[in-house]
Design a protein around this motif. Structure first.
Motif, PDB file in Angstrom:
ATOM      1  N   ARG A 127     -11.626  13.352   4.711  1.00  0.00           N
ATOM      2  CA  ARG A 127     -10.998  12.247   4.437  1.00  0.00           C
ATOM      3  C   ARG A 127     -10.278  11.894   3.335  1.00  0.00           C
ATOM      4  NH1 ARG A 127     -14.313   7.821   7.738  1.00  0.00           N
ATOM      5  NH2 ARG A 127     -12.197   6.692   7.984  1.00  0.00           N
ATOM      6  N   THR A 128     -10.612  12.827   2.057  1.00  0.00           N
ATOM      7  CA  THR A 128     -10.456  12.488   0.927  1.00  0.00           C
ATOM      8  C   THR A 128      -9.225  13.369   0.153  1.00  0.00           C
ATOM      9  OG1 THR A 128     -11.804  14.369  -0.230  1.00  0.00           O
ATOM     10  CG2 THR A 128     -12.823  12.050   0.433  1.00  0.00           C
ATOM     11  N   VAL A 129      -8.949  12.867  -0.908  1.00  0.00           N
ATOM     12  CA  VAL A 129      -7.842  13.852  -1.829  1.00  0.00           C
ATOM     13  C   VAL A 129      -8.580  14.052  -3.197  1.00  0.00           C
ATOM     14  CG1 VAL A 129      -5.835  13.230  -3.036  1.00  0.00           C
ATOM     15  CG2 VAL A 129      -6.060  12.180  -0.632  1.00  0.00           C
ATOM     16  N   ALA A 130      -8.076  15.170  -3.632  1.00  0.00           N
ATOM     17  CA  ALA A 130      -9.022  15.601  -4.830  1.00  0.00           C
ATOM     18  C   ALA A 130      -8.274  14.825  -6.108  1.00  0.00           C
ATOM     19  CB  ALA A 130      -8.413  17.005  -4.968  1.00  0.00           C
ATOM     20  N   GLU A 131      -9.228  14.814  -6.945  1.00  0.00           N
ATOM     21  CA  GLU A 131      -8.784  13.712  -8.190  1.00  0.00           C
ATOM     22  C   GLU A 131      -7.770  14.287  -8.729  1.00  0.00           C
ATOM     23  OE1 GLU A 131     -12.289  12.058 -10.565  1.00  0.00           O
ATOM     24  OE2 GLU A 131     -11.612  13.821 -11.767  1.00  0.00           O
ATOM     25  N   ARG A 132      -7.703  15.506  -8.767  1.00  0.00           N
ATOM     26  CA  ARG A 132      -6.696  16.065  -9.873  1.00  0.00           C
ATOM     27  C   ARG A 132      -5.208  16.093  -9.344  1.00  0.00           C
ATOM     28  NH1 ARG A 132     -11.002  19.486 -12.638  1.00  0.00           N
ATOM     29  NH2 ARG A 132     -11.405  18.411 -14.415  1.00  0.00           N
ATOM     30  N   ALA A 133      -5.188  16.029  -7.815  1.00  0.00           N
ATOM     31  CA  ALA A 133      -3.857  16.185  -7.118  1.00  0.00           C
ATOM     32  C   ALA A 133      -3.544  14.763  -6.610  1.00  0.00           C
ATOM     33  CB  ALA A 133      -4.361  17.106  -5.843  1.00  0.00           C
ATOM     34  N   ALA A 134      -4.326  13.784  -7.065  1.00  0.00           N
ATOM     35  CA  ALA A 134      -3.951  12.560  -6.383  1.00  0.00           C
ATOM     36  C   ALA A 134      -2.856  11.703  -7.110  1.00  0.00           C
ATOM     37  CB  ALA A 134      -5.223  11.424  -6.498  1.00  0.00           C
ATOM     38  N   GLY A 135      -2.451  12.004  -8.294  1.00  0.00           N
ATOM     39  CA  GLY A 135      -1.595  11.339  -8.952  1.00  0.00           C
ATOM     40  C   GLY A 135      -1.753   9.738  -9.252  1.00  0.00           C
ATOM     41  N   ASP A 136      -0.993   8.717  -8.694  1.00  0.00           N
ATOM     42  CA  ASP A 136      -1.390   7.469  -8.968  1.00  0.00           C
ATOM     43  C   ASP A 136      -2.211   7.050  -7.963  1.00  0.00           C
ATOM     44  OD1 ASP A 136      -1.527   4.618  -9.397  1.00  0.00           O
ATOM     45  OD2 ASP A 136       0.652   4.359  -9.325  1.00  0.00           O
ATOM     46  N   PHE A 137      -3.327   6.552  -8.358  1.00  0.00           N
ATOM     47  CA  PHE A 137      -4.496   6.078  -7.343  1.00  0.00           C
ATOM     48  C   PHE A 137      -4.397   4.980  -6.566  1.00  0.00           C
ATOM     49  CE2 PHE A 137      -8.574   7.893  -9.805  1.00  0.00           C
ATOM     50  CZ  PHE A 137      -7.915   9.174  -9.881  1.00  0.00           C
ATOM     51  N   GLU A 138      -3.452   4.121  -7.014  1.00  0.00           N
ATOM     52  CA  GLU A 138      -2.883   3.047  -6.212  1.00  0.00           C
ATOM     53  C   GLU A 138      -2.223   3.459  -4.842  1.00  0.00           C
ATOM     54  OE1 GLU A 138      -0.935   0.317  -8.639  1.00  0.00           O
ATOM     55  OE2 GLU A 138      -2.532  -0.219  -9.993  1.00  0.00           O
ATOM     56  N   ASP A 139      -1.502   4.578  -5.039  1.00  0.00           N
ATOM     57  CA  ASP A 139      -1.085   5.068  -3.784  1.00  0.00           C
ATOM     58  C   ASP A 139      -2.066   5.523  -2.795  1.00  0.00           C
ATOM     59  OD1 ASP A 139       1.504   5.036  -4.827  1.00  0.00           O
ATOM     60  OD2 ASP A 139       1.675   6.805  -5.552  1.00  0.00           O
ATOM     61  N   HIS A 140      -3.392   5.669  -3.092  1.00  0.00           N
ATOM     62  CA  HIS A 140      -4.269   6.024  -2.289  1.00  0.00           C
ATOM     63  C   HIS A 140      -5.449   4.974  -1.542  1.00  0.00           C
ATOM     64  CE1 HIS A 140      -3.119  10.166  -2.642  1.00  0.00           C
ATOM     65  NE2 HIS A 140      -2.758   9.961  -3.754  1.00  0.00           N
ATOM     66  N   VAL A 141      -4.820   3.928  -1.846  1.00  0.00           N
ATOM     67  CA  VAL A 141      -5.993   2.580  -1.255  1.00  0.00           C
ATOM     68  C   VAL A 141      -6.149   2.669   0.125  1.00  0.00           C
ATOM     69  CG1 VAL A 141      -6.217   0.244  -1.480  1.00  0.00           C
ATOM     70  CG2 VAL A 141      -5.203   1.162  -3.315  1.00  0.00           C
ATOM     71  N   VAL A 142      -7.364   2.602   0.472  1.00  0.00           N
ATOM     72  CA  VAL A 142      -7.644   2.440   1.791  1.00  0.00           C
ATOM     73  C   VAL A 142      -8.658   1.606   1.967  1.00  0.00           C
ATOM     74  CG1 VAL A 142      -7.147   5.151   2.208  1.00  0.00           C
ATOM     75  CG2 VAL A 142      -9.559   4.574   1.537  1.00  0.00           C
ATOM     76  N   SER A 143      -8.897   1.185   3.325  1.00  0.00           N
ATOM     77  CA  SER A 143     -10.003   0.049   3.692  1.00  0.00           C
ATOM     78  C   SER A 143     -11.043   0.419   4.212  1.00  0.00           C
ATOM     79  CB  SER A 143      -9.333  -0.893   4.481  1.00  0.00           C
ATOM     80  OG  SER A 143      -9.036  -0.206   5.862  1.00  0.00           O
ATOM     81  N   TRP A 144     -11.054   1.781   4.995  1.00  0.00           N
ATOM     82  CA  TRP A 144     -12.271   2.439   5.576  1.00  0.00           C
ATOM     83  C   TRP A 144     -13.583   2.664   4.708  1.00  0.00           C
ATOM     84  CZ3 TRP A 144     -14.171   7.035   3.996  1.00  0.00           C
ATOM     85  CH2 TRP A 144     -13.301   7.761   3.348  1.00  0.00           C
ATOM     86  N   PRO A 145     -13.699   2.579   3.563  1.00  0.00           N
ATOM     87  CA  PRO A 145     -14.937   3.007   2.853  1.00  0.00           C
ATOM     88  C   PRO A 145     -15.722   1.648   2.798  1.00  0.00           C
ATOM     89  CG  PRO A 145     -13.218   4.221   1.621  1.00  0.00           C
ATOM     90  CD  PRO A 145     -12.471   3.499   2.782  1.00  0.00           C
ATOM     91  N   GLY A 146     -14.932   0.598   2.937  1.00  0.00           N
ATOM     92  CA  GLY A 146     -15.740  -0.727   2.765  1.00  0.00           C
ATOM     93  C   GLY A 146     -16.061  -1.308   4.354  1.00  0.00           C
ATOM     94  N   LYS A 147     -15.922  -0.469   5.419  1.00  0.00           N
ATOM     95  CA  LYS A 147     -16.183  -0.954   6.885  1.00  0.00           C
ATOM     96  C   LYS A 147     -17.143  -0.102   7.409  1.00  0.00           C
ATOM     97  CE  LYS A 147     -11.459  -2.581   7.224  1.00  0.00           C
ATOM     98  NZ  LYS A 147     -10.115  -2.706   8.201  1.00  0.00           N
ATOM     99  N   TRP A 148     -17.525  -0.606   8.354  1.00  0.00           N
ATOM    100  CA  TRP A 148     -18.733   0.166   9.318  1.00  0.00           C
ATOM    101  C   TRP A 148     -17.779   0.930  10.251  1.00  0.00           C
ATOM    102  CZ3 TRP A 148     -23.926   0.910   9.973  1.00  0.00           C
ATOM    103  CH2 TRP A 148     -24.856   0.225   9.021  1.00  0.00           C
ATOM    104  N   PRO A 149     -17.830   2.133  10.200  1.00  0.00           N
ATOM    105  CA  PRO A 149     -17.014   2.925  11.537  1.00  0.00           C
ATOM    106  C   PRO A 149     -17.738   2.467  12.897  1.00  0.00           C
ATOM    107  CG  PRO A 149     -17.897   4.485  10.077  1.00  0.00           C
ATOM    108  CD  PRO A 149     -18.738   3.079   9.470  1.00  0.00           C
ATOM    109  N   ALA A 150     -16.915   2.402  13.896  1.00  0.00           N
ATOM    110  CA  ALA A 150     -17.328   1.885  15.133  1.00  0.00           C
ATOM    111  C   ALA A 150     -18.535   2.690  15.651  1.00  0.00           C
ATOM    112  CB  ALA A 150     -16.057   1.818  16.255  1.00  0.00           C
ATOM    113  N   LYS A 151     -18.233   4.283  15.464  1.00  0.00           N
ATOM    114  CA  LYS A 151     -19.232   5.014  16.059  1.00  0.00           C
ATOM    115  C   LYS A 151     -20.666   4.957  15.308  1.00  0.00           C
ATOM    116  CE  LYS A 151     -17.223   8.935  15.501  1.00  0.00           C
ATOM    117  NZ  LYS A 151     -17.045  10.417  15.323  1.00  0.00           N
TER     118      LYS A 151
END
Length: 165
Positions: A127-151
């Motif tokens: 589920r990740t993007v490599a740091e050196r390939a990411a470019g602008d980190f703001e383009d990679h904001v996601v919510s799932w790390p701050g949530k409990w997965p249903a499973k």
């Protein structure tokens, strides 16, 4: 004869041995994702951009012993620092124990397997993007790390192997 309770139920984080402390890490890798803090609101935004030392398959640090030398802003968790950190994911064992909660079924100390953190959808594997390939980190904001997965909330269903179907 009653079984002795596991150490995380018996000890405070301050009382744990180094080995016990280290074993609390479930190997999810969520804390190794870059986070952005809004200067105006102080809110945290998680990204799916992984630290350059994070192994995306194992979700462990590739050079844990030397991480502070190689990544100076890497945070070494301690019980004292933990009280001031607001960006640990809600699934983090350090956070759960600090809040007086038990470890979930998928935690390796409970399940006996390092794979259950991945099976429960808690880890960053795939589920990740490599740091050196990411470019602008703001383009990679996601919510799932701050949530409990249903499973991750409920134990997996185990099929009764004695009955077909």
């Amino acid at each position: 004869m009653t079984a002795k309770a596991p150490f995380w139920r018996e000890k405070t984080l301050d009382e744990m041995t180094r080995a016990e402390w280290e074993s609390l890490c479930d190997g999810c890798g969520r804390c190794c994702l870059h986070k952005l803090r809004d200067e105006d609101t102080d809110r945290i935004a998680y990204t799916n951009v992984a630290c350059r030392l994070l192994d995306g398959d194992t979700c462990r640090c590739k050079d844990y012993a030397n991480r502070k030398k190689r990544v100076p802003d890497c945070v070494r968790l301690t019980p004292k620092r933990l009280a001031k950190i607001d960006w640990l994911p809600p699934t983090c064992a350090y956070r759960l124990v600090a809040e007086g909660k038990d470890l979930p079924w998928w935690h390796p100390l409970v399940s006996g397997s390092a794979e259950t953190v991945h099976e429960a959808g808690v880890s960053v594997r795939g589920r990740t993007v490599a740091e050196r390939a990411a470019g602008d980190f703001e383009d990679h904001v996601v919510s799932w790390p701050g949530k409990w997965p249903a499973k991750a909330r409920m134990p997996p269903v185990v099929k009764d192997r004695r009955r077909p179907g």
